[in-house]
Design an enzyme around this catalytic site. Sequence first.
Site, PDB file in Angstrom:
ATOM      1  CG  MET A  29      -1.905  -1.198   1.161  1.00 56.83           C
ATOM      2  SD  MET A  29      -3.444  -0.946   2.074  1.00 56.83           S
ATOM      3  CE  MET A  29      -2.833  -0.634   3.710  1.00 56.83           C
ATOM      4  CG  HIS A  33       8.487   0.063   6.227  1.00 56.23           C
ATOM      5  ND1 HIS A  33       8.770  -1.288   6.197  1.00 56.23           N
ATOM      6  CD2 HIS A  33       7.160   0.151   6.477  1.00 56.23           C
ATOM      7  CE1 HIS A  33       7.681  -1.974   6.453  1.00 56.23           C
ATOM      8  NE2 HIS A  33       6.674  -1.122   6.615  1.00 56.23           N
ATOM      9  N   GLY A  35      11.132  -2.894   5.517  1.00 50.66           N
ATOM     10  CA  GLY A  35      10.433  -4.182   5.461  1.00 50.66           C
ATOM     11  C   GLY A  35       9.998  -4.476   4.034  1.00 50.66           C
ATOM     12  CG  HIS A  36       7.016  -2.090   2.131  1.00 49.49           C
ATOM     13  ND1 HIS A  36       6.894  -1.006   2.957  1.00 49.49           N
ATOM     14  CD2 HIS A  36       5.798  -2.695   2.117  1.00 49.49           C
ATOM     15  CE1 HIS A  36       5.653  -0.937   3.428  1.00 49.49           C
ATOM     16  NE2 HIS A  36       4.974  -1.950   2.945  1.00 49.49           N
ATOM     17  CG  ASP A 149       0.507  -7.426   7.880  1.00 49.32           C
ATOM     18  OD1 ASP A 149      -0.147  -6.848   8.755  1.00 49.32           O
ATOM     19  OD2 ASP A 149       1.351  -6.851   7.177  1.00 49.32           O
ATOM     20  CD  GLN A 152      -1.948  -8.790   4.319  1.00 52.92           C
ATOM     21  OE1 GLN A 152      -2.750  -7.889   4.462  1.00 52.92           O
ATOM     22  NE2 GLN A 152      -0.689  -8.578   3.969  1.00 52.92           N
ATOM     23  CB  VAL A 179      12.264  -5.932   8.319  1.00 49.64           C
ATOM     24  CG1 VAL A 179      13.502  -5.055   8.466  1.00 49.64           C
ATOM     25  CG2 VAL A 179      12.424  -6.893   7.147  1.00 49.64           C
ATOM     26  CB  SER A 188       4.286  -0.969  10.972  1.00 55.20           C
ATOM     27  OG  SER A 188       3.002  -0.485  10.632  1.00 55.20           O
TER      28      SER A 188
HETATM   29  O1  PAF Z   1      -0.086  -5.821   3.526  1.00 51.45           O
HETATM   30  C1  PAF Z   1      -0.508  -4.889   2.815  1.00 51.45           C
HETATM   31  O2  PAF Z   1       0.174  -3.882   2.594  1.00 51.45           O
HETATM   32  C2  PAF Z   1      -1.900  -4.976   2.212  1.00 51.45           C
HETATM   33  O3  PAF Z   1      -2.791  -5.605   3.075  1.00 51.45           O
HETATM   34  C3  PAF Z   1      -1.909  -5.666   0.825  1.00 51.45           C
HETATM   35  C4  PAF Z   1      -1.466  -7.117   0.917  1.00 51.45           C
HETATM   36  C5  PAF Z   1      -0.998  -4.901  -0.120  1.00 51.45           C
HETATM   37  C6  PAF Z   1      -3.331  -5.658   0.246  1.00 51.45           C
HETATM   38  O4  PAF Z   1      -3.809  -4.359   0.110  1.00 51.45           O
END
Ligand code: PAF
Length: 285
Positions: A29, A33, A35-36, A149, A152, A179, A188
């Site tokens: 989204m 950071h 982590g991504h 997550d 998720q 991370v 986050s």
């Molecule tokens: O983890 C996230 O950033 C969101 O939930 C995702 C998986 C991109 C779905 O919108």
Amino acid sequence: MQLIHTLDPLRSAVESLRTDGAIALVPTMGALHDGHLTLVREAKLRAARVVVSIFVNPLQFGANEDLDAYPRQLERDCALLDGEGVDLVWAPGVEVMYPAGFATNIAVSGVSEGLDGAARPGHFDGVATVVCKLFNQVRPDLALFGEKDWQQLAVIRRMARDLDLVLPHADAIHGVATVREADGLAMSSRNAYLTPEQRAAAVALPTAMRAAIVEIESGVALDDALSGLARTLLASGFLSVDYAELCDAADLSVLPARSNKPMRLLVAARIGKARLIDNMAVAPS
Ligand code: PAF
């Protein structure tokens, strides 16, 4: 690096990338950071081409949640992704993802119902719906998600199996370890909501979780360890604890006691304007 906002150019761009080999998708989204970026680096090790999606998904935010406040910084995110050697950023607008008349909802029973599913009604329907659409739009060979997550990740794995989403690799939905900042707080995008004082206090979350795990693994009664964890968080500046549960790592069922299967301790707690979640493994008995 290509930045694409609409479906037709996306389809031709991914078909062209596919001629070079496997495509990995990293759904995000934005407000990226480390982590991504760790997910992106892992994706680059596992596939010839990497696509990152950036879409703040309104379907997964409740009425009183932070959809409007959620940080949006596409230009900065793209500069970071370009630096990581990402091939394509897929950044659709809401009207592209959910055109007028959009009426479909994916609900994953069981695994999505407790914990964050109970605290945030509709949240995982929104996640499952958008991730299913992202998979259909990009048709990746694998997709990477952070273990932060955890629920998720379990919901997405269940959905992909149930709907026969075409992801050919054995490890096609790949979880990447959380991370953490130097003091242990999980990274986050929502940490940005914390004041410096709240940020300093937030370290109580991973610290108290680790202490509770030591207790659980050394035989302290689960209820005592979990209530002690909640008390520590409230005494450290957290406003409330949404849940603190020991769960089966795969189906997220809440466990009454330590078991001999893989388990996770999952916690969600509020501090200032942020709702922080974290999870850690607990050794089987
Ligand atoms: O983890 C996230 O950033 C969101 O939930 C995702 C998986 C991109 C779905 O919108």
